[in-house]
Design a protein around this motif. Structure first.
Motif, mmCIF file in Angstrom:
data_model
loop_
_atom_site.group_PDB
_atom_site.id
_atom_site.type_symbol
_atom_site.label_atom_id
_atom_site.label_comp_id
_atom_site.label_asym_id
_atom_site.label_seq_id
_atom_site.Cartn_x
_atom_site.Cartn_y
_atom_site.Cartn_z
ATOM 1 N N PHE A 35 54.567 7.730 -12.888
ATOM 2 C CA PHE A 35 54.100 8.511 -11.738
ATOM 3 C C PHE A 35 55.183 9.508 -11.319
ATOM 4 C CE2 PHE A 35 53.594 8.546 -6.938
ATOM 5 C CZ PHE A 35 52.539 9.458 -6.941
ATOM 6 N N ILE B 54 55.491 13.720 -11.297
ATOM 7 C CA ILE B 54 55.894 14.561 -10.155
ATOM 8 C C ILE B 54 57.056 15.469 -10.550
ATOM 9 C CG2 ILE B 54 56.900 14.558 -7.822
ATOM 10 C CD1 ILE B 54 55.352 12.154 -7.129
ATOM 11 N N THR C 287 59.126 12.817 -1.296
ATOM 12 C CA THR C 287 58.803 11.747 -2.259
ATOM 13 C C THR C 287 59.994 10.804 -2.440
ATOM 14 O OG1 THR C 287 59.386 13.242 -4.062
ATOM 15 C CG2 THR C 287 57.056 12.977 -3.604
ATOM 16 N N ILE D 290 45.463 2.808 -5.996
ATOM 17 C CA ILE D 290 46.039 4.088 -5.541
ATOM 18 C C ILE D 290 46.772 4.771 -6.706
ATOM 19 C CG2 ILE D 290 47.718 5.174 -3.977
ATOM 20 C CD1 ILE D 290 47.082 2.896 -1.947
ATOM 21 N N LEU D 291 47.535 3.974 -7.481
ATOM 22 C CA LEU D 291 48.278 4.541 -8.617
ATOM 23 C C LEU D 291 47.338 5.129 -9.668
ATOM 24 C CD1 LEU D 291 51.367 2.321 -9.563
ATOM 25 C CD2 LEU D 291 51.350 4.681 -8.803
ATOM 26 N N SER E 145 46.094 8.333 -8.534
ATOM 27 C CA SER E 145 47.097 9.408 -8.616
ATOM 28 C C SER E 145 47.156 10.001 -10.021
ATOM 29 C CB SER E 145 48.471 8.887 -8.207
ATOM 30 O OG SER E 145 48.989 8.057 -9.217
ATOM 31 N N LEU F 262 44.386 12.754 -10.704
ATOM 32 C CA LEU F 262 44.471 14.089 -10.109
ATOM 33 C C LEU F 262 44.915 15.105 -11.159
ATOM 34 C CD1 LEU F 262 46.399 13.210 -6.821
ATOM 35 C CD2 LEU F 262 43.966 13.632 -7.022
ATOM 36 N N SER G 102 47.616 20.140 -5.334
ATOM 37 C CA SER G 102 47.846 18.859 -6.001
ATOM 38 C C SER G 102 49.205 18.274 -5.603
ATOM 39 C CB SER G 102 47.765 19.029 -7.508
ATOM 40 O OG SER G 102 48.738 19.942 -7.931
ATOM 41 N N LEU H 36 48.693 16.643 -2.426
ATOM 42 C CA LEU H 36 47.981 15.376 -2.637
ATOM 43 C C LEU H 36 48.944 14.280 -3.072
ATOM 44 C CD1 LEU H 36 44.650 16.516 -4.346
ATOM 45 C CD2 LEU H 36 44.983 15.706 -2.014
ATOM 46 N N TYR H 37 50.011 14.666 -3.808
ATOM 47 C CA TYR H 37 51.038 13.695 -4.184
ATOM 48 C C TYR H 37 51.666 13.063 -2.947
ATOM 49 C CZ TYR H 37 51.498 13.905 -9.204
ATOM 50 O OH TYR H 37 51.289 13.742 -10.534
ATOM 51 N N ILE I 146 49.379 10.556 -1.723
ATOM 52 C CA ILE I 146 49.430 9.324 -2.533
ATOM 53 C C ILE I 146 50.619 8.461 -2.087
ATOM 54 C CG2 ILE I 146 49.920 8.429 -4.855
ATOM 55 C CD1 ILE I 146 47.124 9.446 -4.831
ATOM 56 N N SER J 110 49.998 6.976 1.253
ATOM 57 C CA SER J 110 49.043 5.864 1.211
ATOM 58 C C SER J 110 49.685 4.611 0.615
ATOM 59 C CB SER J 110 47.785 6.244 0.431
ATOM 60 O OG SER J 110 48.121 6.591 -0.881
#
Length: 295
Positions: free
Chosen positions: A149, A153, A178, A239-240, A243, A246, A253, A256-257, A260, A263
């Protein structure tokens, strides 16, 4: 003109220093933290198989926590007998003796096998969350994990060749969020890791307190807390997987990260709001553990 140049040079060197500091922080976090997250979030039965933990829990009814629980059985029987005697005087309702003894025998057997039972529950949750990740892996063709993940990113953020990121840019802000978000996750999920062990140790007491009608609410609260903590990883795996679904091309996007990660930080709070149990979300006052109500 010279004054402006000096101020300009000073400002750019300050910004450069800040960017360097943050880039060092990001790279040190990137190197170690995500593999750790995969280990502490996806809890398997080995969490209760470690030798010292088993010793503490009790390898047999005459050792560890199990010894304490077995010595409390007599106390619960005496307490029941006194209540039974008083119920004849005060005409209050009480569990019939046969029902009490039958329930006690079953629960004492369960209590002495509670480590095995906890291990099976943890294993089932581990298999469910693992299956969700495997379904995601089948759909998107990449392993669903925190390490991957974060790689995704970073691939989106470090588009330029230099490893130093401008903290004041949009990408820099997202990277800062992040990184601090993931540090928060490390704290809250390591707290969850410990609390799963604590509630596993409390599990035999929960079974024991289930024998007597008046104390079953305590046992329900303990079991509910353990279940909420465990089921959290099912939500995290969902959730992962989401992610990874997406498509990441635009600035949207990237935003949206952040959603994620937020959340993931809130996963525990949502479980707590739905099921009760305990909350392990780390807030500004580092880790207030609040007890859920008896719903």
């Amino acid at each position: 003109g010279q004054m402006e140049n000096t101020i300009g040079n000073l400002t750019s060197s300050i910004i450069e220093s800040i960017n360097n500091i943050f880039s060092n922080l990001f790279s040190s976090v990137d190197n170690g933290i995500y593999e750790l997250l995969d280990e502490i979030v996806f809890v398997g039965p080995n969490i209760v198989e470690k030798n010292n933990f088993v010793k503490l829990f009790g390898k047999n009814p005459n050792s560890g926590i199990l010894l304490v629980c077995n010595s409390l059985i007599l106390g619960i029987f005496i307490f029941y007998l006194i209540s039974l005697l008083f119920s004849h005087i005060t005409y209050s309702k009480i569990q019939p003796p046969l029902a009490f003894i039958f329930k006690a025998i079953i629960l004492i057997i369960v209590m002495n096998n509670s480590l095995w039972i906890c291990k099976q529950i943890i294993n089932i949750v581990y298999l469910v969350s693992g299956s969700i990740c495997e379904i995601g892996e089948g759909l998107f063709g990449e392993e669903i994990s925190f390490v991957n993940f974060m790689t995704k990113i970073n691939d989106k953020i470090y588009t330029s060749k230099s490893s130093v990121l401008d903290v004041t840019s949009f990408d820099g802000i997202i990277k800062t969020f992040t990184t601090f978000g993931f540090m928060n996750l490390i704290f809250s999920y390591s707290l969850r890791y410990i609390m799963i062990q604590v509630f596993t140790l409390l599990f035999p007491f929960a079974v024991l307190l289930g024998i007597y009608d008046k104390t079953t609410w305590i046992s329900k609260a303990i079991i509910k807390a353990l279940m909420t903590l465990l089921l959290e990883q099912v939500l995290v795996s969902l959730i992962l997987v989401l992610s990874f679904s997406l498509s990441l091309s635009s600035d949207l996007s990237k935003v949206l990260y952040i959603g994620i990660i937020y959340s993931l930080m809130k996963a525990n709070t949502y479980m707590y709001m739905i099921f009760g149990g305990i909350s392990t979300s780390i807030s500004s006052n580092i880790g207030t553990i609040s007890k859920g109500g008896n719903k």
